[in-house]
Design a protein around this motif. Structure first.
Motif, PDB file in Angstrom:
ATOM      1  N   ASP A 144       0.698  -0.982   0.096  1.00 27.11           N
ATOM      2  CA  ASP A 144       0.124   0.359  -0.290  1.00 27.11           C
ATOM      3  C   ASP A 144       0.638   1.348  -0.052  1.00 27.11           C
ATOM      4  O   ASP A 144       0.159   1.986  -0.068  1.00 27.11           O
ATOM      5  CB  ASP A 144      -1.209  -0.094   1.186  1.00 27.11           C
ATOM      6  CG  ASP A 144      -2.262  -1.406   1.260  1.00 27.11           C
ATOM      7  OD1 ASP A 144      -2.198  -1.186  -0.414  1.00 27.11           O
ATOM      8  OD2 ASP A 144      -2.360  -1.429   2.125  1.00 27.11           O
ATOM      9  N   SER A 145       1.738   1.291   0.220  1.00 25.63           N
ATOM     10  CA  SER A 145       3.039   2.598   0.365  1.00 25.63           C
ATOM     11  C   SER A 145       4.175   2.329  -1.075  1.00 25.63           C
ATOM     12  O   SER A 145       4.828   1.261  -0.572  1.00 25.63           O
ATOM     13  CB  SER A 145       3.595   2.495   1.759  1.00 25.63           C
ATOM     14  OG  SER A 145       5.045   3.293   1.696  1.00 25.63           O
ATOM     15  N   LEU A 146       4.230   2.713  -1.186  1.00 23.75           N
ATOM     16  CA  LEU A 146       5.232   3.096  -2.039  1.00 23.75           C
ATOM     17  C   LEU A 146       6.318   4.366  -2.630  1.00 23.75           C
ATOM     18  O   LEU A 146       7.166   4.517  -2.825  1.00 23.75           O
ATOM     19  CB  LEU A 146       4.875   3.534  -3.554  1.00 23.75           C
ATOM     20  CG  LEU A 146       4.003   2.054  -4.358  1.00 23.75           C
ATOM     21  CD1 LEU A 146       3.480   3.003  -6.147  1.00 23.75           C
ATOM     22  CD2 LEU A 146       4.939   0.839  -4.361  1.00 23.75           C
ATOM     23  N   ARG A 147       6.298   4.691  -0.671  1.00 25.85           N
ATOM     24  CA  ARG A 147       7.580   5.313  -0.770  1.00 25.85           C
ATOM     25  C   ARG A 147       9.536   4.825  -0.623  1.00 25.85           C
ATOM     26  O   ARG A 147       9.090   3.588  -0.606  1.00 25.85           O
ATOM     27  CB  ARG A 147       7.237   5.638   0.737  1.00 25.85           C
ATOM     28  CG  ARG A 147       7.888   6.379   1.749  1.00 25.85           C
ATOM     29  CD  ARG A 147       7.915   7.898   1.120  1.00 25.85           C
ATOM     30  NE  ARG A 147       6.986   8.700   1.216  1.00 25.85           N
ATOM     31  CZ  ARG A 147       6.158   9.532   0.798  1.00 25.85           C
ATOM     32  NH1 ARG A 147       6.784  10.679   0.002  1.00 25.85           N
ATOM     33  NH2 ARG A 147       4.494  10.077   1.194  1.00 25.85           N
ATOM     34  N   ASN A 148       9.544   5.148  -0.856  1.00 22.57           N
ATOM     35  CA  ASN A 148      11.208   5.693  -1.477  1.00 22.57           C
ATOM     36  C   ASN A 148      10.756   4.466  -2.937  1.00 22.57           C
ATOM     37  O   ASN A 148      12.377   3.795  -2.921  1.00 22.57           O
ATOM     38  CB  ASN A 148      12.166   5.260  -0.016  1.00 22.57           C
ATOM     39  CG  ASN A 148      12.047   5.426   0.733  1.00 22.57           C
ATOM     40  OD1 ASN A 148      11.979   6.741   0.739  1.00 22.57           O
ATOM     41  ND2 ASN A 148      12.064   5.634   1.981  1.00 22.57           N
ATOM     42  N   LYS A 149      10.054   3.789  -3.389  1.00 25.84           N
ATOM     43  CA  LYS A 149      10.627   3.340  -4.625  1.00 25.84           C
ATOM     44  C   LYS A 149      10.379   4.269  -5.856  1.00 25.84           C
ATOM     45  O   LYS A 149       9.866   5.100  -5.796  1.00 25.84           O
ATOM     46  CB  LYS A 149       8.798   2.229  -4.631  1.00 25.84           C
ATOM     47  CG  LYS A 149       8.944   1.181  -3.742  1.00 25.84           C
ATOM     48  CD  LYS A 149      10.121   0.358  -3.242  1.00 25.84           C
ATOM     49  CE  LYS A 149       9.823  -0.482  -2.357  1.00 25.84           C
ATOM     50  NZ  LYS A 149      10.281  -1.608  -2.068  1.00 25.84           N
ATOM     51  N   VAL A 150      10.564   3.592  -6.632  1.00 27.10           N
ATOM     52  CA  VAL A 150      10.997   4.415  -8.123  1.00 27.10           C
ATOM     53  C   VAL A 150      10.124   3.558  -9.266  1.00 27.10           C
ATOM     54  O   VAL A 150      10.008   2.170  -9.202  1.00 27.10           O
ATOM     55  CB  VAL A 150      11.918   4.658  -9.188  1.00 27.10           C
ATOM     56  CG1 VAL A 150      12.323   4.780  -9.848  1.00 27.10           C
ATOM     57  CG2 VAL A 150      13.139   5.352  -7.809  1.00 27.10           C
ATOM     58  N   VAL A 151       9.002   4.501  -9.315  1.00 29.33           N
ATOM     59  CA  VAL A 151       8.407   3.992 -10.532  1.00 29.33           C
ATOM     60  C   VAL A 151       8.380   4.165 -12.055  1.00 29.33           C
ATOM     61  O   VAL A 151       7.952   5.429 -11.905  1.00 29.33           O
ATOM     62  CB  VAL A 151       6.659   3.645 -10.156  1.00 29.33           C
ATOM     63  CG1 VAL A 151       5.783   3.228 -11.451  1.00 29.33           C
ATOM     64  CG2 VAL A 151       6.550   2.874  -9.254  1.00 29.33           C
ATOM     65  N   VAL A 152       8.686   3.369 -12.754  1.00 32.72           N
ATOM     66  CA  VAL A 152       8.803   4.016 -14.554  1.00 32.72           C
ATOM     67  C   VAL A 152       7.341   4.026 -15.402  1.00 32.72           C
ATOM     68  O   VAL A 152       7.191   2.667 -15.432  1.00 32.72           O
ATOM     69  CB  VAL A 152       9.824   3.589 -15.148  1.00 32.72           C
ATOM     70  CG1 VAL A 152      10.115   4.027 -16.717  1.00 32.72           C
ATOM     71  CG2 VAL A 152      11.189   3.896 -14.467  1.00 32.72           C
ATOM     72  N   VAL A 153       6.631   4.692 -15.714  1.00 36.32           N
ATOM     73  CA  VAL A 153       5.739   4.310 -16.748  1.00 36.32           C
ATOM     74  C   VAL A 153       6.087   4.882 -18.034  1.00 36.32           C
ATOM     75  O   VAL A 153       5.751   6.341 -17.667  1.00 36.32           O
ATOM     76  CB  VAL A 153       4.134   5.250 -15.474  1.00 36.32           C
ATOM     77  CG1 VAL A 153       2.731   5.165 -16.310  1.00 36.32           C
ATOM     78  CG2 VAL A 153       3.885   4.979 -14.548  1.00 36.32           C
ATOM     79  N   THR A 154       5.490   4.096 -18.775  1.00 37.11           N
ATOM     80  CA  THR A 154       5.052   4.740 -20.555  1.00 37.11           C
ATOM     81  C   THR A 154       3.600   5.293 -20.573  1.00 37.11           C
ATOM     82  O   THR A 154       2.987   4.330 -20.254  1.00 37.11           O
ATOM     83  CB  THR A 154       6.095   3.838 -21.121  1.00 37.11           C
ATOM     84  OG1 THR A 154       5.184   3.081 -22.067  1.00 37.11           O
ATOM     85  CG2 THR A 154       7.106   3.244 -20.829  1.00 37.11           C
ATOM     86  N   GLY A 155       3.565   5.998 -21.861  1.00 34.87           N
ATOM     87  CA  GLY A 155       2.489   6.733 -22.145  1.00 34.87           C
ATOM     88  C   GLY A 155       1.546   7.466 -20.715  1.00 34.87           C
ATOM     89  O   GLY A 155       0.592   6.936 -20.568  1.00 34.87           O
ATOM     90  N   ALA A 156       2.332   7.790 -19.898  1.00 30.48           N
ATOM     91  CA  ALA A 156       1.969   8.275 -19.021  1.00 30.48           C
ATOM     92  C   ALA A 156       1.005   9.651 -19.172  1.00 30.48           C
ATOM     93  O   ALA A 156       1.171  11.267 -18.059  1.00 30.48           O
ATOM     94  CB  ALA A 156       3.402   9.046 -18.190  1.00 30.48           C
TER      95      ALA A 156
END
Length: 264
Positions: free
Chosen positions: A3-15
């Motif tokens: 439920d938490s993405l703190r300190n996580k890196v998310v790459v999104v294409t088509g953003a």
């Protein structure tokens, strides 16, 4: 599942729009650092600013044409200079065009494969190597129910999405020893700008309204399964069931598709 993405890196294409935008903002709402890729820099900058407000974390916007390998490589170099790790890659970029195959323009088919399949594969290869070195990460590839259940006027698009699904299946096996997970998301029709290109008449979207998904709902489900071992997410449930039945009873499936599902 997280439920938490703190300190996580998310790459999104088509953003810059549609499902990609919704996934970016859903991730930001859970504290993620974002890398946003799409062609429109101005739109990406707006979404990056919104993401920073939601997350309190950084959001990077790199204008990238996913049909251009040189641009993908250049953006990847910016990514690895901007962050020290990559936890999630969401390949949401893509487009389609609905037309009878015999009447369609082969240039459209080539462009679809270039963006929806080859661009996805190229970026996945680059980011996947980072995840292999980390021995952690998750790749989320957007296929489509169209890659599982055939309907008329979608031959090239369905073929491209079927390619994404099978690519993901093999990639899942190859990356498992490195601790990297792969999930395929196969939605039915979604209320996005996709149909401005795919169905310019507007008739198809009107005919399948009972199955059309909200991009924010799709995004919540995708982000909900970040970090899980789920291999495939098929939406909505009615079309997920149809896809299973088609695999079991293809002759009946062809008949039903012609009678009820080919409403373009």
């Amino acid at each position: 599942m997280s439920d938490s993405l703190r300190n996580k890196v998310v790459v999104v294409t088509g953003a810059s729009s549609g499902i990609g935008r919704s996934i970016a903002l859903e991730s930001a709402g859970r504290g993620a650092t974002l890398i946003l890729l799409a062609r429109r820099q101005e739109k990406l900058a707006e979404i990056a600013a919104e993401a920073r407000e939601l997350s309190g974390s950084e959001a990077f916007a790199f204008a990238t044409d996913l049909g251009d390998a040189d641009q993908i490589e250049a953006s990847f170099q910016k990514i690895v200079k901007s962050v020290s790790h990559i936890d999630y890659l969401v390949n949401a970029a893509g487009f389609g065009k609905f037309a009878s195959f015999m009447d369609s323009d082969m240039a459209d088919a080539a462009n679809m494969f270039q963006v929806d399949v080859l661009g996805l594969m190229y970026l996945t290869r680059l980011v996947g190597r980072v995840m292999m070195d980390q021995r952690s990460g998750q790749i989320v590839n957007f296929g489509s129910i169209a890659g599982k259940v055939p309907t008329v006027k979608s031959a090239a698009y369905s073929a491209a999405k079927a390619a994404v699904i099978q690519f993901s299946n093999v990639l899942r096996l190859e990356l498992k020893p490195f601790g990297v997970k792969v999930m395929t998301v196969n939605p039915g029709p979604v209320y996005t700008n996709f149909f401005n290109v795919a169905d310019q008449s507007g008739e198809y979207l009107k005919n399948v309204q009972e199955f059309v998904l909200d991009p924010d709902d799709v995004a919540w489900q995708v982000v909900h399964y970040f970090g899980s071992n789920k291999r495939e997410l098929n939406l909505p449930l009615s079309l997920a069931a149809a896809a299973k039945l088609y695999g079991l009873f293809p002759t009946i499936g062809d008949y039903l598709s012609l009678q009820f599902a080919s409403r373009k």
